[in-house]
Design a protein around this motif. Structure first.
Motif, PDB file in Angstrom:
ATOM      1  N   LEU A  22     -94.289  95.422 -19.741  1.00 40.55           N
ATOM      2  CA  LEU A  22     -93.876  96.192 -18.571  1.00 40.55           C
ATOM      3  C   LEU A  22     -92.779  95.459 -17.816  1.00 40.55           C
ATOM      4  N   TRP A  38     -95.033  98.415 -11.474  1.00 40.83           N
ATOM      5  CA  TRP A  38     -94.439  98.109 -12.776  1.00 40.83           C
ATOM      6  C   TRP A  38     -94.214  99.400 -13.550  1.00 40.83           C
ATOM      7  N   SER A  39     -93.423  99.315 -14.604  1.00 43.31           N
ATOM      8  CA  SER A  39     -93.044 100.515 -15.350  1.00 43.31           C
ATOM      9  C   SER A  39     -92.753 100.155 -16.807  1.00 43.31           C
ATOM     10  N   LYS A  42     -87.253 102.357 -18.705  1.00 44.86           N
ATOM     11  CA  LYS A  42     -86.886 103.772 -18.810  1.00 44.86           C
ATOM     12  C   LYS A  42     -85.688 104.071 -17.923  1.00 44.86           C
ATOM     13  N   GLN A  79     -94.461 112.095 -12.859  1.00 40.72           N
ATOM     14  CA  GLN A  79     -94.771 111.146 -11.796  1.00 40.72           C
ATOM     15  C   GLN A  79     -94.945 111.874 -10.467  1.00 40.72           C
ATOM     16  N   ILE A 136     -99.032  99.261 -13.805  1.00 35.39           N
ATOM     17  CA  ILE A 136     -98.052 100.303 -14.086  1.00 35.39           C
ATOM     18  C   ILE A 136     -98.128 101.433 -13.065  1.00 35.39           C
ATOM     19  N   ASN A 137     -96.999 102.138 -12.907  1.00 39.55           N
ATOM     20  CA  ASN A 137     -96.970 103.350 -12.086  1.00 39.55           C
ATOM     21  C   ASN A 137     -98.175 104.200 -12.512  1.00 39.55           C
ATOM     22  N   GLN A 140     -97.744 106.735 -15.257  1.00 44.48           N
ATOM     23  CA  GLN A 140     -97.391 106.150 -16.556  1.00 44.48           C
ATOM     24  C   GLN A 140     -98.595 105.525 -17.258  1.00 44.48           C
TER      25      GLN A 140
END
Length: 151
Positions: A22, A38-39, A42, A79, A136-137, A140
């Motif tokens: 991530l 975090w993601s 992208k 999202q 993470i988001n 996601q």
């Protein structure tokens, strides 16, 4: 029109655990945010652009590394703000040492008319499944859940 992004969920297996790669967004807004911030690497797609190709470009821009392999297409998620995110999982191990991100210009502080250049991503890390789902988001996290059902 709603925004659309494409990204790559990198994962690796170590013994009986799965780890996820991530990224943490750079800049003063995200500086002290962790859980849910975090993601996957992208970015927004351009009109008539291949989603997978955009995902690969974004991975390179946010890490400095190219990735290729047998991509696993995941179901897109939406999202909280309405952005639709398409993602592909890829089993691959990369070292976080030496990664680097492109930079972007932002208005900061908001409404001030001032700008500053920041790294799009300021940290890269591997997290075990449970911790990755916390970092993470929240939307996601659905990518991790999908992948774990597939593998």
């Amino acid at each position: 029109m709603k925004k659309i992004s494409a990204g790559i969920l990198l994962f690796k297996r170590e013994k009986d655990s799965i780890f996820y790669f991530l990224v943490h967004p750079g800049g003063p807004f995200w500086k002290n945010k962790d859980a849910g911030a975090w993601s996957i690497p992208k970015g927004e797609i351009m009109q008539n652009e291949s989603l997978l190709e955009r995902a690969k470009i974004e991975f390179f821009e946010e890490t400095g590394k190219m990735v290729e392999g047998d991509f696993i297409e995941l179901e897109p998620i939406t999202q909280k703000g309405g952005k639709k995110v398409f993602a592909w999982a890829l089993e691959k191990d990369i070292q976080t040492l030496g990664l680097h991100s492109n930079t972007i210009i932002i208005n900061w502080p908001p409404g001030s008319g001032k700008t500053m250049e920041i790294p799009e991503v300021d940290r890269w890390e591997w997290f075990p499944s449970g911790e990755a789902k916390q970092k993470i988001n929240p939307a996601q996290a659905g990518f991790i859940v999908q992948l774990e059902k597939l593998i």
